[in-house]
Design a protein around this motif. Structure first.
Motif, mmCIF file in Angstrom:
data_model
loop_
_atom_site.group_PDB
_atom_site.id
_atom_site.type_symbol
_atom_site.label_atom_id
_atom_site.label_comp_id
_atom_site.label_asym_id
_atom_site.label_seq_id
_atom_site.Cartn_x
_atom_site.Cartn_y
_atom_site.Cartn_z
ATOM 1 N N LYS A 25 0.828 -1.207 0.000
ATOM 2 C CA LYS A 25 0.000 0.000 0.000
ATOM 3 C C LYS A 25 0.862 1.258 0.000
ATOM 4 O O LYS A 25 0.522 2.255 -0.647
ATOM 5 C CB LYS A 25 -0.922 -0.012 1.224
ATOM 6 N N ILE A 26 1.979 1.230 0.732
ATOM 7 C CA ILE A 26 2.890 2.382 0.740
ATOM 8 C C ILE A 26 3.426 2.637 -0.672
ATOM 9 O O ILE A 26 3.462 3.775 -1.149
ATOM 10 C CB ILE A 26 4.049 2.150 1.722
ATOM 11 N N ALA A 27 3.838 1.554 -1.346
ATOM 12 C CA ALA A 27 4.373 1.694 -2.706
ATOM 13 C C ALA A 27 3.310 2.183 -3.678
ATOM 14 O O ALA A 27 3.574 3.036 -4.537
ATOM 15 C CB ALA A 27 4.941 0.351 -3.172
ATOM 16 N N GLN B 208 13.315 4.091 -10.338
ATOM 17 C CA GLN B 208 13.362 5.074 -9.243
ATOM 18 C C GLN B 208 12.453 4.707 -8.076
ATOM 19 O O GLN B 208 12.325 5.473 -7.128
ATOM 20 C CB GLN B 208 12.968 6.462 -9.780
ATOM 21 N N GLY B 209 11.820 3.563 -8.127
ATOM 22 C CA GLY B 209 10.926 3.165 -7.051
ATOM 23 C C GLY B 209 11.687 2.783 -5.791
ATOM 24 O O GLY B 209 12.492 1.845 -5.798
ATOM 25 N N THR B 210 11.447 3.512 -4.701
ATOM 26 C CA THR B 210 12.214 3.274 -3.478
ATOM 27 C C THR B 210 11.774 2.002 -2.753
ATOM 28 O O THR B 210 12.616 1.259 -2.246
ATOM 29 C CB THR B 210 12.062 4.476 -2.533
ATOM 30 N N GLN B 211 10.475 1.752 -2.677
ATOM 31 C CA GLN B 211 10.002 0.568 -1.959
ATOM 32 C C GLN B 211 10.531 -0.713 -2.592
ATOM 33 O O GLN B 211 10.901 -1.660 -1.903
ATOM 34 C CB GLN B 211 8.472 0.535 -1.939
ATOM 35 N N GLY B 212 10.544 -0.738 -3.915
ATOM 36 C CA GLY B 212 11.020 -1.927 -4.613
ATOM 37 C C GLY B 212 12.529 -2.075 -4.574
ATOM 38 O O GLY B 212 13.052 -3.149 -4.258
ATOM 39 N N HIS B 213 13.242 -1.007 -4.863
ATOM 40 C CA HIS B 213 14.693 -1.114 -5.003
ATOM 41 C C HIS B 213 15.430 -1.075 -3.673
ATOM 42 O O HIS B 213 16.607 -1.428 -3.627
ATOM 43 C CB HIS B 213 15.203 -0.012 -5.936
ATOM 44 N N LEU B 214 14.761 -0.675 -2.620
ATOM 45 C CA LEU B 214 15.374 -0.756 -1.290
ATOM 46 C C LEU B 214 14.924 -2.016 -0.558
ATOM 47 O O LEU B 214 15.145 -2.160 0.648
ATOM 48 C CB LEU B 214 15.024 0.489 -0.472
ATOM 49 N N ASN B 215 14.261 -2.901 -1.309
ATOM 50 C CA ASN B 215 13.865 -4.238 -0.817
ATOM 51 C C ASN B 215 12.851 -4.198 0.326
ATOM 52 O O ASN B 215 12.805 -5.126 1.139
ATOM 53 C CB ASN B 215 15.111 -5.035 -0.381
ATOM 54 N N PHE B 216 12.054 -3.138 0.385
ATOM 55 C CA PHE B 216 10.934 -3.151 1.323
ATOM 56 C C PHE B 216 9.766 -3.978 0.762
ATOM 57 O O PHE B 216 9.013 -4.579 1.517
ATOM 58 C CB PHE B 216 10.456 -1.720 1.607
ATOM 59 N N LEU B 217 9.631 -3.960 -0.553
ATOM 60 C CA LEU B 217 8.512 -4.635 -1.213
ATOM 61 C C LEU B 217 8.872 -6.100 -1.458
ATOM 62 O O LEU B 217 9.823 -6.406 -2.173
ATOM 63 C CB LEU B 217 8.197 -3.945 -2.538
ATOM 64 N N PRO B 218 8.126 -7.043 -0.883
ATOM 65 C CA PRO B 218 8.444 -8.465 -1.052
ATOM 66 C C PRO B 218 7.927 -9.005 -2.385
ATOM 67 O O PRO B 218 6.944 -8.502 -2.938
ATOM 68 C CB PRO B 218 7.696 -9.115 0.121
ATOM 69 N N GLU B 219 8.582 -10.036 -2.894
ATOM 70 C CA GLU B 219 8.136 -10.731 -4.109
ATOM 71 C C GLU B 219 7.772 -9.740 -5.211
ATOM 72 O O GLU B 219 6.749 -9.868 -5.890
ATOM 73 C CB GLU B 219 6.935 -11.637 -3.794
#
Length: 381
Positions: free
Chosen positions: A241-243, A256-267
């Motif tokens: 939801k944050i992403a 440039q997606g921070t949630q994905g590239h900083l590994n906060f977003l799983p799978e």
């Protein structure tokens, strides 16, 4: 019978070029566009390195495209003739998964066939649609009202659903059951029988809930209150939801997606690939992706309307339902509208089994369209 044989001979005599001309190439281009979105999203998920996910995605889609076009040229009556054989083959694979399948993330869902790792539950959904369409395609309205006539196809739905539940794979089992119900409804099953089945399901729901695995019950409770365990069971959906929200209207931009590239977003390469798209390309990118996916679903039902034979209609409705449920469950899952489950986004998520079976289904769909005027035989009394 003589007339049917003449029609079959005439269709078989039709040249390959003539059948290729009848293929709706706009639909093929649409599929390529959806797969291209998947390539870009997976390229981003791999940090800009195509070797991580994107290159495999392109190779799988290319193979699936060839398979789809080859199936489109196969006479639909030949496909109908071997429908139950394909169902039995998929059923055998489901049994082999339980006996000798590979275990991953607490589930036993995959089996190695040579160099290929296959998830038979995905293949079963296609084969089930084929088998049910073959059973119902010449059934009269009176025959559909006979409960005894409905017992064999009902068993054909229940057996794979129970086998898939044993893996365990609750999401795919429910989708398989819903696909079967859609074909039953399209074939003319009476509404009161659906109401009776729904009533029985409601009565069995508390018993079924008690038999769920702990992680499955946790998904349901987390869906109702994700913040109750923000670092555990609720982590995935909270980060999703944050992403989704951080992408805004136009997104943060490719890579440039921070949630994905900083590994906060799983799978991020499989179940949550839609979240990657929404974060980097915003609401515009997410809605464009959804629009293309819905156009693909709409074409399935367009084929159902164009087919003169019941087999093609039921096949197209079943395949369209399967594809729609892929999209609906995945998007609803990542937006927190339903509990989290392992359902990929078709033609976009990383994964070989889903890509292969989706393209297999589209090949059967195109065969139904190319042979939409075929004579499938007299109706059963």
């Amino acid at each position: 019978m003589i007339f049917e044989r003449r029609l079959l001979a005439r269709d078989r005599g039709a040249g390959v070029l003539e059948k290729l001309w009848q293929i709706p190439w706009s639909f093929v281009i649409l599929l390529c566009g959806v797969a291209a979105i998947g390539y870009v999203a997976l390229l981003s998920a791999g940090g800009g390195n195509p070797d991580t996910y994107a290159q495999k995605h392109a190779i799988r889609f290319g193979f699936g495209l060839v398979l789809m076009l080859c199936l489109a040229l196969v006479d639909i009556r030949i496909i109908a003739r071997f429908a139950w054989l394909g169902y039995l083959g998929a059923l055998v694979l489901l049994v082999l998964v339980l006996l000798h399948g590979n275990v991953g993330k607490g589930a036993q869902r995959w089996i190695d066939i040579g160099p290929v790792q296959l998830q038979p539950s995905e293949l079963m959904k296609i084969m089930l649609v084929l088998a049910l369409a073959s059973w119902f395609h010449r059934a009269s309205w009176e025959r559909m009202g006979n409960p005894l006539f409905l017992i064999p196809p009902a068993i054909a739905v229940l057996v794979p659903v129970l086998l898939i539940l044993r893996q365990p794979n609750l999401g795919t089992a429910l989708i398989t059951g819903m696909i079967g119900a859609a074909v039953f409804w399209a074939a003319g099953m009476r509404w009161w029988k659906f109401a009776a089945a729904a009533g029985l399901a409601a009565l069995a729901a508390p018993i079924a809930y008690d038999r769920l695995h702990d992680y499955q019950r946790a998904r349901i409770t987390t869906f109702l209150d994700p913040e109750s365990d923000p670092l555990g069971a609720g982590y995935n959906i909270i980060q999703s939801k944050i992403a989704l929200g951080s992408g805004g209207l136009w997104g943060k931009g490719f890579l440039q997606g921070t949630q994905g590239h900083l590994n906060f977003l799983p799978e991020k390469q499989t179940d949550f690939i839609f979240t990657m798209i929404a974060e980097e390309f915003g609401l515009v990118g997410a809605m464009t992706t959804l629009a293309l996916l819905m156009l693909t679903v709409a074409f399935c039902f367009f084929v159902a309307f164009r087919c003169r034979h019941q087999f093609g209609r039921l096949l197209a409705i079943g395949l369209g339902t399967n594809y729609f449920l892929y999209v609906f469950v995945n998007v609803a899952m990542v937006t927190g509208s339903i509990p989290v489950g392992g359902v990929p986004l078709p033609l976009i998520s990383h994964g070989g089994s889903a890509m292969l079976t989706v393209m297999l289904g589209f090949g059967l769909l195109l065969s139904a369209y190319v042979h939409r005027d075929a004579e499938m035989g007299p109706m059963r009394d």
